[in-house]
Design a protein around this motif. Structure first.
Motif, mmCIF file in Angstrom:
data_model
loop_
_atom_site.group_PDB
_atom_site.id
_atom_site.type_symbol
_atom_site.label_atom_id
_atom_site.label_comp_id
_atom_site.label_asym_id
_atom_site.label_seq_id
_atom_site.Cartn_x
_atom_site.Cartn_y
_atom_site.Cartn_z
ATOM 1 N N GLY A 58 -3.774 6.340 -13.256
ATOM 2 C CA GLY A 58 -4.877 5.777 -12.492
ATOM 3 C C GLY A 58 -4.663 5.765 -10.989
ATOM 4 O O GLY A 58 -5.492 5.236 -10.245
ATOM 5 N N LYS A 59 -3.566 6.353 -10.514
ATOM 6 C CA LYS A 59 -3.259 6.345 -9.088
ATOM 7 C C LYS A 59 -4.354 7.062 -8.293
ATOM 8 O O LYS A 59 -4.823 6.556 -7.276
ATOM 9 N N TYR A 60 -4.766 8.237 -8.753
ATOM 10 C CA TYR A 60 -5.766 9.018 -8.029
ATOM 11 C C TYR A 60 -7.096 8.269 -7.955
ATOM 12 O O TYR A 60 -7.743 8.238 -6.916
ATOM 13 N N ARG A 61 -7.492 7.615 -9.043
ATOM 14 C CA ARG A 61 -8.740 6.838 -9.026
ATOM 15 C C ARG A 61 -8.650 5.675 -8.049
ATOM 16 O O ARG A 61 -9.611 5.358 -7.354
ATOM 17 N N LEU A 62 -7.487 5.019 -8.002
ATOM 18 C CA LEU A 62 -7.292 3.918 -7.070
ATOM 19 C C LEU A 62 -7.376 4.416 -5.625
ATOM 20 O O LEU A 62 -8.036 3.800 -4.783
ATOM 21 N N GLU A 63 -6.725 5.545 -5.338
ATOM 22 C CA GLU A 63 -6.787 6.119 -3.988
ATOM 23 C C GLU A 63 -8.221 6.466 -3.602
ATOM 24 O O GLU A 63 -8.653 6.187 -2.482
ATOM 25 N N CYS A 64 -8.953 7.061 -4.536
ATOM 26 C CA CYS A 64 -10.357 7.412 -4.249
ATOM 27 C C CYS A 64 -11.209 6.165 -4.041
ATOM 28 O O CYS A 64 -12.081 6.151 -3.168
ATOM 29 N N ALA A 65 -10.959 5.129 -4.815
ATOM 30 C CA ALA A 65 -11.722 3.885 -4.648
ATOM 31 C C ALA A 65 -11.456 3.278 -3.273
ATOM 32 O O ALA A 65 -12.372 2.761 -2.624
ATOM 33 N N ILE A 66 -10.214 3.360 -2.809
ATOM 34 C CA ILE A 66 -9.874 2.826 -1.490
ATOM 35 C C ILE A 66 -10.505 3.678 -0.398
ATOM 36 O O ILE A 66 -11.098 3.161 0.550
ATOM 37 N N LEU A 94 0.825 -1.216 0.000
ATOM 38 C CA LEU A 94 0.000 0.000 0.000
ATOM 39 C C LEU A 94 0.856 1.261 0.000
ATOM 40 O O LEU A 94 0.624 2.184 -0.786
ATOM 41 N N TYR A 121 1.874 6.754 -11.256
ATOM 42 C CA TYR A 121 1.462 5.876 -12.338
ATOM 43 C C TYR A 121 0.056 6.272 -12.755
ATOM 44 O O TYR A 121 -0.689 6.888 -11.990
ATOM 45 N N LEU A 131 2.501 1.697 -3.428
ATOM 46 C CA LEU A 131 1.553 2.194 -4.436
ATOM 47 C C LEU A 131 1.224 3.667 -4.227
ATOM 48 O O LEU A 131 1.046 4.413 -5.187
#
Length: 144
Positions: free
Chosen positions: A109-117, A99, A107, A102
């Protein structure tokens, strides 16, 4: 195949205590640093599209310094990611290292991944509870 197991057993007899001590130290450091890292997240971090505020701050730095910091940050993130994957199969905080790795790296899509988490209620509430204990304001929810 038997030779491989013999080599693994010899390795753990020689380095087992060092691996266990390093694992305990990494666990303590990760638990101690978690609230400090979470407290540094700006309140509006997940509500600004494309991290506009962060881009403005980074544009003020010299381009060579910006590139050097990005290389160091991505190298450290890759090391943490690799170590985390290894620690999934050996003693250590594998998921936590993955975590952090990452979150440090850049990279697509990083911001979208953070928001999804962060949209997960348990994670969002836990982070805000930790921030409250350190007298920091709660994060704004990404859906606002």
């Amino acid at each position: 195949m038997i030779e491989l197991w013999d080599q693994i057993i010899i390795f753990f007899h020689a380095y087992g205590w060092w691996i266990a001590i390093a694992s305990i130290i990494m666990f303590i450091v990760s638990i101690a640093s978690m609230p400090l890292i979470l407290a540094r997240i700006p309140v509006d971090y997940f509500t600004l599209p494309g991290h506009q505020r962060l881009r403005q701050e980074h544009q003020q730095r010299h381009p060579v310094l910006r590139l050097l910091l990005a290389c160091i940050k991505n190298t450290l993130g890759a090391l943490l990611l690799t170590a985390g994957i290894i620690m999934l199969f050996t003693p250590g905080q594998g998921l936590l290292s993955i975590l952090f790795g990452l979150m440090i790296m850049n990279y697509p899509g990083k911001y979208r991944l953070e928001c999804a988490i962060i949209r997960k209620p348990l994670i969002f509430n836990t982070i805000n509870t930790m921030r409250k204990k350190q007298n920091y304001p709660a994060l704004l929810h990404p859906d606002l």
